[in-house]
Design an enzyme around this catalytic site. Structure first.
Site, PDB file in Angstrom:
ATOM      1  N   ASP A  56      26.771  55.161 -36.460  1.00 47.97           N
ATOM      2  CA  ASP A  56      26.733  55.471 -37.924  1.00 47.97           C
ATOM      3  C   ASP A  56      26.812  56.927 -38.028  1.00 47.97           C
ATOM      4  O   ASP A  56      26.300  57.724 -37.428  1.00 47.97           O
ATOM      5  CB  ASP A  56      25.324  54.774 -38.322  1.00 47.97           C
ATOM      6  CG  ASP A  56      25.355  55.040 -40.003  1.00 47.97           C
ATOM      7  OD1 ASP A  56      26.039  54.178 -40.666  1.00 47.97           O
ATOM      8  OD2 ASP A  56      24.520  55.844 -40.429  1.00 47.97           O
ATOM      9  N   GLU A  76      31.716  56.085 -37.077  1.00 43.53           N
ATOM     10  CA  GLU A  76      32.229  56.398 -38.383  1.00 43.53           C
ATOM     11  C   GLU A  76      32.537  57.971 -38.359  1.00 43.53           C
ATOM     12  O   GLU A  76      31.519  58.674 -38.424  1.00 43.53           O
ATOM     13  CB  GLU A  76      31.270  56.280 -39.488  1.00 43.53           C
ATOM     14  CG  GLU A  76      30.963  54.669 -39.871  1.00 43.53           C
ATOM     15  CD  GLU A  76      29.833  54.448 -40.676  1.00 43.53           C
ATOM     16  OE1 GLU A  76      30.327  53.805 -41.978  1.00 43.53           O
ATOM     17  OE2 GLU A  76      28.705  55.019 -40.968  1.00 43.53           O
TER      18      GLU A  76
END
Length: 860
Positions: free
Chosen positions: A551, A580
């Site tokens: 993340d 990400e």
């Protein structure tokens, strides 16, 4: 410094003469002025200095004596009898007549008074300004911080003045040891001083800076925690942080270099009221503290307590592997005792290790089973073990559910949203929902997914059971990890044990917030990096995980991610890493961020491709924005860039990330974040479900056929909806749970997904592994408007299909598209069907008519 009001209002007019000075001539009408004067002299020598004041053009200068003095200010309140004709008071600061005046020796003029003739002013030696507030002229230290083990930075509000090289310049430091100041350097402005000390300072000690020009100031921990001198002394490279269990004894080691004392606290039970038994820990190597307990400590509940300055901080061991309910206290655990039968000998499903061979399916554990349509027994709803239930189906028997439905789809990797211990739900209840992007204890399994969260071993065992079972169904398991921030930095064990180290700080000394979650973990600090790398290694080795999804990976640094890649390669090089790669800000330098612009520095690490996502469906952050598939031709370049996996394909087709391999592109059009694809199309196109199914299949097919790693959100294959909720992180089961009865109603789309997946897996031309291959094998055509076509030369990569032709038609109507060459072409994908079986053959064809809002795949 607090500012005073420029003109103070006084309720009644005073006619009394205060201070010393001349009275107005006898018999004249008087309109008195009352002035409070504060006068600052740099040397603080006010003896013999007066305020000379008079009515401008009416009277002569008279002396007014200051009635009070401090180290920095002389103050007096003076009343001057004033005629009605004179509205101005003239004045200067000086000694007796004929002696020196203030260095600014011009006469000043005061005109601004309240309606009752009052004024308050501040005068600074040598400064022409008449201040109506107290200016910042008092020498003071703004902060004192240790920035190297033997260097202290002192910021002052006013220039210090000349410094003498190799001298203390009046500074002394008191505290542990015999510390003297040996040198002072000043910046050009003279407002920042660097003090060098005779010896290294003890970070666990309490020091005070002294100088006769300033008040005493305590030394604070500053940049020293990231300095080379600190690293040389305190970076611990051992592999035994946390607790090390054996049946005979358990050793404990905690890193707390700024603590002056440390204790191991042992609790008889998990009750909050239980008083701990304390064991004094011994200072050891590189800022660590150690203790041990004899005997078998399996199940022992413990925490650490460290003394930082004058305060004692209690903290859960950051390295602990399980905890009491809700992560409140650590628990020693014999990990071998948590292994299900055959777990250590079991293996992951076969996988090439080539990222482009992976097909991801993203799932929140609770979503799988909470809806009544799941057919999963109540005792397993919302739990890990729901993923181990075979043979489940909807109540009407029309559809498979759960793990059977996922395995049936043909995906290779099941990606689970956070399964570590997070903060936002109470593990003792069964009715709370959260995605879990708020880490509490990084190495601990989330208890709300266990059938008995109050048993510290249960959560560990049931996750292992689940991974083992998922592997047996032919699926690999990826864990969603959030090392970029924690739930609450001030309350986290990192901050309790080593304040100021594990989190990045902003220019003002507060927590940096590049994550928009209140803090960002300082992955670039060596011990924070060590923690993250060892944590990932622990999860991969202990739970046999097959990959990690990071993340907000752009908050982490390139070196940390590359070290993770290296340590995972030592375990199993087929373990995948995706993340990400957004650059959303933060304090880390852009050249260090593990983000899209730096992807060339991150070999074999994939990133989510928002270029193809937004190209297909429009901006994920604007519900009404349309993409290429939904009616905006301008987004065609973004779709084409995604089709080639964002590799540097040509000047016209490039995702702009720099040199990369197709296997680094995670291609998707729907994920847990933002609207589902169905909801997005409904919002942007205004179509009902029946009308948008064609656009839905077109959009999804682009992703599944593009070069790179296709990614599917759970339920996407049966047109999942969240009722338009674009951020359902805590919206509850009604919004988030998978409605399996929708799968039965949309089985044609499920089969379409299955067919595309089977096609991709069967033909390597859709799974090219290098940018060079993409350049050689894939060639875009020159089709009609709002159509994308490309040829894949399968023979170049030993594909059984010599030439493959893919056409994506975003027009509402059918279009005639020229084939790469005249010949017999076999159709395997159209608007409603997909797979490897031939649907239709076009003999000696030069053109093919492609249905509106559809994908055609042909081969010869």
């Amino acid at each position: 410094m607090k500012k005073h009001t420029a003109l103070k209002l006084i309720a009644a007019l005073s006619v009394a003469l205060l201070g010393f000075g001349s009275l107005a001539p006898a018999g004249a009408a008087t309109y008195n002025k009352r002035i409070t004067v504060h006068y600052h002299r740099q040397a603080g020598d006010f003896t013999g200095w007066y305020a000379w004041m008079w009515q401008y053009k009416k009277t002569k200068p008279a002396t007014y004596t200051f009635t009070s003095t401090t180290q920095y200010w002389a103050t007096g309140t003076f009343t001057i009898a004033n005629s009605a004709a004179s509205k101005t008071i003239a004045f200067y600061m000086g000694q007796a007549r004929g002696l020196p005046k203030d260095t600014y020796n011009q006469t000043r003029y005061l005109k601004d008074f309240t309606s009752t003739g009052r004024a308050e002013i501040w005068i600074v030696q040598g400064d022409p300004e008449i201040y109506t507030y107290q200016p910042d002229v008092i020498p003071r230290i703004q902060n004192v911080q240790i920035d190297e083990m033997n260097k202290v930075t002192v910021n002052v509000n006013l220039p210090f003045g000349a410094v003498t090289d190799g001298a203390a310049n009046g500074f002394t430091i008191t505290g542990p040891g015999d510390v003297t100041v040996t040198d002072v350097d000043a910046n050009e402005a003279g407002t920042q001083l660097t003090l060098t000390t005779s010896t290294n300072l003890t970070l666990s000690g309490s020091y005070t800076l002294h100088h006769n020009k300033y008040l005493d100031n305590p030394l604070q921990i500053g940049q020293v925690l990231t300095s080379d001198s600190f690293n040389a002394l305190y970076i611990y490279d051992g592999d035994d942080l946390g607790n090390t269990y054996t049946a005979e004894r358990t050793d404990f080691r905690v890193w707390a270099p700024t603590a002056s004392e440390a204790k191991l606290l042992v609790y008889a039970d998990a009750s909050p009221s239980t008083v701990a038994t304390e064991t004094v820990m011994t200072a050891s190597d590189n800022g660590t503290w150690i203790a041990h307990l004899d005997g078998d400590q399996d199940g022992t509940i413990y925490t650490y307590k460290v003394k930082i300055g004058e305060n004692w901080n209690e903290a859960v061991d950051p390295y602990v592997r399980t905890t009491t309910v809700n992560g409140q206290r650590g628990v020693v655990i014999n990990l071998e005792s948590t292994d299900p039968e055959g777990f250590r000998a079991s293996t992951s499903p076969e996988f090439s290790g080539e990222a482009a061979d992976a097909i991801f399916y993203e799932l929140h554990v609770r979503d799988l089973s909470m809806d009544d349509s799941s057919g999963i027994p109540d005792q397993y709803k919302g739990k890990f073990l729901a993923l181990t239930q075979a043979g489940t189906e909807t109540p009407d028997g029309l559809s498979k559910t759960g793990i059977d439905a996922i395995a049936d789809l043909g995906v290779t990797h099941l990606q689970l949203l956070p399964i570590y211990d997070y903060n936002s739900v109470d593990e003792t209840t069964r009715d709370q929902f959260n995605w879990g992007y708020d880490p509490l204890n990084y190495n601990v399994v989330e208890g709300s997914y266990a059938t008995d969260p109050e048993d510290p071993k249960n959560r560990v065992n049931e996750l292992k059971q689940t991974v083992q079972y998922i592997h047996s169904r032919g699926l690999r398991v990826i864990m969603d990890v959030v090392y970029n921030h924690v739930a609450s930095a001030p309350n986290h064990s990192f901050e309790a044990l080593v304040p100021g180290y594990y989190f990045r700080l902003d220019a003002g000394g507060g927590y940096a917030d590049g994550t928009y979650c209140g803090n960002e973990v300082a992955s670039d600090h060596p011990m924070a990096r060590k923690y993250i790398v060892e944590s990932v290694k622990y999860w991969a080795s202990q739970y046999k995980l097959d990959g990690f999804r990071f993340d907000l990976m752009g908050i982490l640094d390139v070196q940390t991610m590359n070290e993770i890649r290296a340590v995972l390669d030592e375990i199993d090089p087929t373990i995948l890493i995706i993340g990400e790669g957004w650059n959303i800000g933060g304090t880390l330098s852009d050249d260090l961020k593990a983000d899209q612009p730096n992807i060339s520095q991150l070999p074999r690490i994939g990133m989510f491709n928002d270029t193809i996502r937004d190209g297909i469906k429009g901006s994920a952050f604007n519900a009404s924005d349309k993409g290429w598939a939904s009616g905006n031709p301008a987004n065609k370049p973004g779709v084409m860039a995604g089709i080639v996996g964002n590799t540097l394909f040509s000047n016209e087709v490039s995702g702009g990330w720099g040199p990369m391999q197709p296997g680094q592109s995670v291609n998707y059009v729907e994920a847990h974040d933002n609207m589902t694809l169905r909801d997005k199309l409904e919002a942007s196109m205004g179509l009902d479900l029946v009308a948008l199914k064609n656009v839905f299949r077109l959009s999804s097919s682009i992703v599944l056929l593009a070069q790179g790693m296709p990614f599917i959100h759970a339920g996407q294959e049966f047109l999942r909806t969240k009722g338009g909720d674009e951020n359902s992180y805590e919206s509850g089961d009604e919004v988030n749970s998978l409605k399996w009865d929708q799968r039965a109603r949309n089985m044609s789309t499920v089969n379409y997904f299955k067919g595309l997946i089977a096609l991709r897996k069967a033909h390597p031309a859709f799974r090219l592994t290098t940018a060079e291959q993409v350049q050689q094998v894939l060639k875009f055509g020159n089709p009609p408007a709002n159509v994308i076509s490309y040829r894949l030369s399968g023979y170049l990569v030993n594909d059984s299909w010599s030439t493959i032709f893919v056409v994506h038609n975003a027009n509402a109507k059918s279009v005639k598209v020229k084939l790469p060459k005249i010949g017999d072409w076999k159709l395997v994908v159209d608007r409603t069907r997909a797979g490897t079986a031939v649907l239709q053959t076009f003999s000696n064809a030069e053109f093919v008519t492609v249905t509106g809002q559809s994908t055609f795949v042909l081969y010869k």
